[in-house]
Design a protein around this motif. Structure first.
Motif, PDB file in Angstrom:
ATOM      1  N   GLU A  16       6.783 -16.706 -33.342  1.00 39.21           N
ATOM      2  CA  GLU A  16       6.065 -16.127 -34.472  1.00 39.21           C
ATOM      3  C   GLU A  16       4.753 -16.861 -34.682  1.00 39.21           C
ATOM      4  OE1 GLU A  16       7.890 -15.271 -38.163  1.00 39.21           O
ATOM      5  OE2 GLU A  16       9.830 -14.877 -37.224  1.00 39.21           O
ATOM      6  N   VAL A  17       3.719 -16.100 -34.908  1.00 36.47           N
ATOM      7  CA  VAL A  17       2.405 -16.671 -35.173  1.00 36.47           C
ATOM      8  C   VAL A  17       2.200 -16.694 -36.685  1.00 36.47           C
ATOM      9  CG1 VAL A  17      -0.070 -16.362 -34.860  1.00 36.47           C
ATOM     10  CG2 VAL A  17       1.493 -15.798 -32.995  1.00 36.47           C
ATOM     11  N   PRO A  18       1.827 -17.839 -37.262  1.00 32.55           N
ATOM     12  CA  PRO A  18       1.581 -17.905 -38.712  1.00 32.55           C
ATOM     13  C   PRO A  18       0.210 -17.303 -39.043  1.00 32.55           C
ATOM     14  CG  PRO A  18       1.232 -20.058 -37.724  1.00 32.55           C
ATOM     15  CD  PRO A  18       1.726 -19.139 -36.629  1.00 32.55           C
ATOM     16  N   TRP A  19       0.148 -15.978 -39.082  1.00 32.04           N
ATOM     17  CA  TRP A  19      -1.126 -15.274 -39.201  1.00 32.04           C
ATOM     18  C   TRP A  19      -1.915 -15.657 -40.443  1.00 32.04           C
ATOM     19  CZ3 TRP A  19      -3.258 -13.655 -35.102  1.00 32.04           C
ATOM     20  CH2 TRP A  19      -2.486 -13.181 -34.042  1.00 32.04           C
ATOM     21  N   LEU A  20      -1.247 -15.884 -41.566  1.00 25.37           N
ATOM     22  CA  LEU A  20      -1.982 -16.278 -42.773  1.00 25.37           C
ATOM     23  C   LEU A  20      -2.665 -17.628 -42.573  1.00 25.37           C
ATOM     24  CD1 LEU A  20       0.389 -15.089 -45.646  1.00 25.37           C
ATOM     25  CD2 LEU A  20      -1.740 -14.029 -44.847  1.00 25.37           C
ATOM     26  N   ASP A  21      -2.001 -18.551 -41.900  1.00 24.31           N
ATOM     27  CA  ASP A  21      -2.610 -19.853 -41.606  1.00 24.31           C
ATOM     28  C   ASP A  21      -3.780 -19.703 -40.644  1.00 24.31           C
ATOM     29  OD1 ASP A  21      -0.722 -21.047 -43.236  1.00 24.31           O
ATOM     30  OD2 ASP A  21       0.578 -21.667 -41.575  1.00 24.31           O
ATOM     31  N   VAL A  22      -3.616 -18.834 -39.632  1.00 28.20           N
ATOM     32  CA  VAL A  22      -4.692 -18.598 -38.667  1.00 28.20           C
ATOM     33  C   VAL A  22      -5.906 -17.999 -39.375  1.00 28.20           C
ATOM     34  CG1 VAL A  22      -5.392 -17.251 -36.642  1.00 28.20           C
ATOM     35  CG2 VAL A  22      -3.150 -18.376 -36.679  1.00 28.20           C
ATOM     36  N   LEU A  23      -5.681 -16.988 -40.217  1.00 28.19           N
ATOM     37  CA  LEU A  23      -6.787 -16.358 -40.950  1.00 28.19           C
ATOM     38  C   LEU A  23      -7.459 -17.340 -41.897  1.00 28.19           C
ATOM     39  CD1 LEU A  23      -5.250 -12.846 -41.675  1.00 28.19           C
ATOM     40  CD2 LEU A  23      -7.072 -13.417 -40.044  1.00 28.19           C
ATOM     41  N   ALA A  24      -6.677 -18.182 -42.563  1.00 29.86           N
ATOM     42  CA  ALA A  24      -7.254 -19.190 -43.461  1.00 29.86           C
ATOM     43  C   ALA A  24      -8.115 -20.177 -42.678  1.00 29.86           C
ATOM     44  CB  ALA A  24      -6.146 -19.925 -44.217  1.00 29.86           C
ATOM     45  N   ALA A  25      -7.661 -20.577 -41.486  1.00 36.65           N
ATOM     46  CA  ALA A  25      -8.442 -21.501 -40.658  1.00 36.65           C
ATOM     47  C   ALA A  25      -9.738 -20.853 -40.190  1.00 36.65           C
ATOM     48  CB  ALA A  25      -7.617 -21.970 -39.461  1.00 36.65           C
ATOM     49  N   VAL A  26      -9.679 -19.573 -39.775  1.00 42.99           N
ATOM     50  CA  VAL A  26     -10.879 -18.856 -39.334  1.00 42.99           C
ATOM     51  C   VAL A  26     -11.855 -18.714 -40.492  1.00 42.99           C
ATOM     52  CG1 VAL A  26     -11.747 -16.625 -38.521  1.00 42.99           C
ATOM     53  CG2 VAL A  26      -9.752 -17.661 -37.425  1.00 42.99           C
ATOM     54  N   LYS A  27     -11.363 -18.350 -41.675  1.00 45.03           N
ATOM     55  CA  LYS A  27     -12.251 -18.223 -42.838  1.00 45.03           C
ATOM     56  C   LYS A  27     -12.894 -19.569 -43.166  1.00 45.03           C
ATOM     57  CE  LYS A  27     -12.730 -16.672 -47.579  1.00 45.03           C
ATOM     58  NZ  LYS A  27     -13.577 -17.771 -47.981  1.00 45.03           N
ATOM     59  N   GLY A  28     -12.129 -20.656 -43.073  1.00 46.11           N
ATOM     60  CA  GLY A  28     -12.691 -21.980 -43.313  1.00 46.11           C
ATOM     61  C   GLY A  28     -13.814 -22.307 -42.338  1.00 46.11           C
ATOM     62  N   MET A  29     -13.612 -21.979 -41.060  1.00 50.95           N
ATOM     63  CA  MET A  29     -14.651 -22.235 -40.055  1.00 50.95           C
ATOM     64  C   MET A  29     -15.890 -21.387 -40.327  1.00 50.95           C
ATOM     65  SD  MET A  29     -12.642 -22.884 -36.468  1.00 50.95           S
ATOM     66  CE  MET A  29     -11.652 -21.409 -36.517  1.00 50.95           C
ATOM     67  N   LEU A  30     -15.695 -20.141 -40.754  1.00 54.00           N
ATOM     68  CA  LEU A  30     -16.830 -19.279 -41.088  1.00 54.00           C
ATOM     69  C   LEU A  30     -17.586 -19.819 -42.295  1.00 54.00           C
ATOM     70  CD1 LEU A  30     -15.114 -15.835 -40.541  1.00 54.00           C
ATOM     71  CD2 LEU A  30     -17.107 -16.674 -39.275  1.00 54.00           C
ATOM     72  N   ASP A  31     -16.845 -20.209 -43.333  1.00 53.24           N
ATOM     73  CA  ASP A  31     -17.481 -20.726 -44.545  1.00 53.24           C
ATOM     74  C   ASP A  31     -18.230 -22.035 -44.287  1.00 53.24           C
ATOM     75  OD1 ASP A  31     -16.536 -18.551 -45.975  1.00 53.24           O
ATOM     76  OD2 ASP A  31     -14.830 -19.645 -46.844  1.00 53.24           O
ATOM     77  N   GLU A  32     -17.724 -22.856 -43.362  1.00 56.00           N
ATOM     78  CA  GLU A  32     -18.384 -24.114 -43.008  1.00 56.00           C
ATOM     79  C   GLU A  32     -19.484 -23.920 -41.962  1.00 56.00           C
ATOM     80  OE1 GLU A  32     -15.253 -26.681 -41.738  1.00 56.00           O
ATOM     81  OE2 GLU A  32     -14.339 -26.746 -43.731  1.00 56.00           O
ATOM     82  N   ARG A  33     -19.669 -22.682 -41.520  1.00 54.96           N
ATOM     83  CA  ARG A  33     -20.686 -22.308 -40.537  1.00 54.96           C
ATOM     84  C   ARG A  33     -20.426 -22.950 -39.169  1.00 54.96           C
ATOM     85  NH1 ARG A  33     -25.654 -20.054 -42.900  1.00 54.96           N
ATOM     86  NH2 ARG A  33     -26.627 -20.831 -41.029  1.00 54.96           N
ATOM     87  N   GLN A  34     -19.147 -23.234 -38.868  1.00 54.83           N
ATOM     88  CA  GLN A  34     -18.789 -23.718 -37.540  1.00 54.83           C
ATOM     89  C   GLN A  34     -18.745 -22.555 -36.554  1.00 54.83           C
ATOM     90  OE1 GLN A  34     -15.341 -26.277 -37.453  1.00 54.83           O
ATOM     91  NE2 GLN A  34     -15.740 -26.926 -39.542  1.00 54.83           N
ATOM     92  N   VAL A  35     -18.501 -21.359 -37.075  1.00 55.94           N
ATOM     93  CA  VAL A  35     -18.490 -20.130 -36.288  1.00 55.94           C
ATOM     94  C   VAL A  35     -19.417 -19.158 -36.999  1.00 55.94           C
ATOM     95  CG1 VAL A  35     -17.074 -18.192 -35.488  1.00 55.94           C
ATOM     96  CG2 VAL A  35     -16.110 -20.491 -35.538  1.00 55.94           C
ATOM     97  N   GLN A  36     -20.265 -18.475 -36.237  1.00 57.04           N
ATOM     98  CA  GLN A  36     -21.213 -17.525 -36.823  1.00 57.04           C
ATOM     99  C   GLN A  36     -21.229 -16.253 -36.001  1.00 57.04           C
ATOM    100  OE1 GLN A  36     -24.820 -19.824 -36.893  1.00 57.04           O
ATOM    101  NE2 GLN A  36     -23.925 -21.363 -38.219  1.00 57.04           N
TER     102      GLN A  36
END
Length: 175
Positions: free
Chosen positions: A2-22
């Motif tokens: 099982e993939v913890p999708w909510l954790d994955v989405l939270a991590a991706v949103k954090g990277m976007l908000d920190e501008r690590q991913v654009q």
């Protein structure tokens, strides 16, 4: 598994908000959406104080992944009312590979792991508000240049960082 999708989405949103991913998207509607959330990588609006450090690995390798970077920025209002800014950027090349000398033409190696070790050639640009005036800079392999780009002032230099080496670039400028 099982993939913890909510954790994955939270991590991706954090990277976007920190501008690590654009994002850049060819579809104007999707690009507009990315811009509205600050995820499109645009430079800050003109006006106000900001500093943006842009590193470009100009070597024929992947050593950037082995380089740690720290940034300290202080802005103070001087007696004359001018804002004095000081920026220190610390680089440390964690590469373990010992090299006789840094030579870009001899750095190409056959595997990704070997390309991630060795010398680091960096072209460093510091973006500041338009009109900033360089007071002094040190630590680069050449004197800092002051340029104008995209309605901002840019301070630029280059450096070569050997495996195990640590270096601090220092800039002083007036806003």
């Amino acid at each position: 598994s099982e993939v913890p999708w909510l954790d994955v989405l939270a991590a991706v949103k954090g990277m976007l908000d920190e501008r690590q991913v654009q994002f850049y998207m060819a579809d104007p509607a999707l690009q507009g959406l990315a811009e509205s959330y600050g995820w499109a990588g645009a430079l800050p609006a003109v006006g106000g104080d900001f500093v943006m450090v842009v590193d470009t690995n100009v070597g024929y390798n992947k050593v950037t992944a082995s380089v740690d970077q720290g940034i300290e920025y202080v802005a103070e209002i001087g007696p004359s009312g001018e804002i004095q800014s000081e920026l220190a950027i610390t680089y440390r090349n964690r590469s373990a590979q010992a090299v006789g000398e840094c030579d870009k033409d001899k750095q190409y190696l056959p595997t990704y792991d070997s390309l991630a070790e060795g010398c680091y050639w960096d072209y460093v640009r510091v973006y500041a508000p338009q009109g900033a005036r360089l007071q002094g800079g040190e630590g680069g392999d050449e004197p800092f240049q002051q340029l104008d780009e995209l309605e901002r002032t840019v301070f630029a230099t280059s450096m070569e960082l050997e495996p195990g080496e640590e270096r601090v670039l220092r800039l002083r400028y007036v806003l």
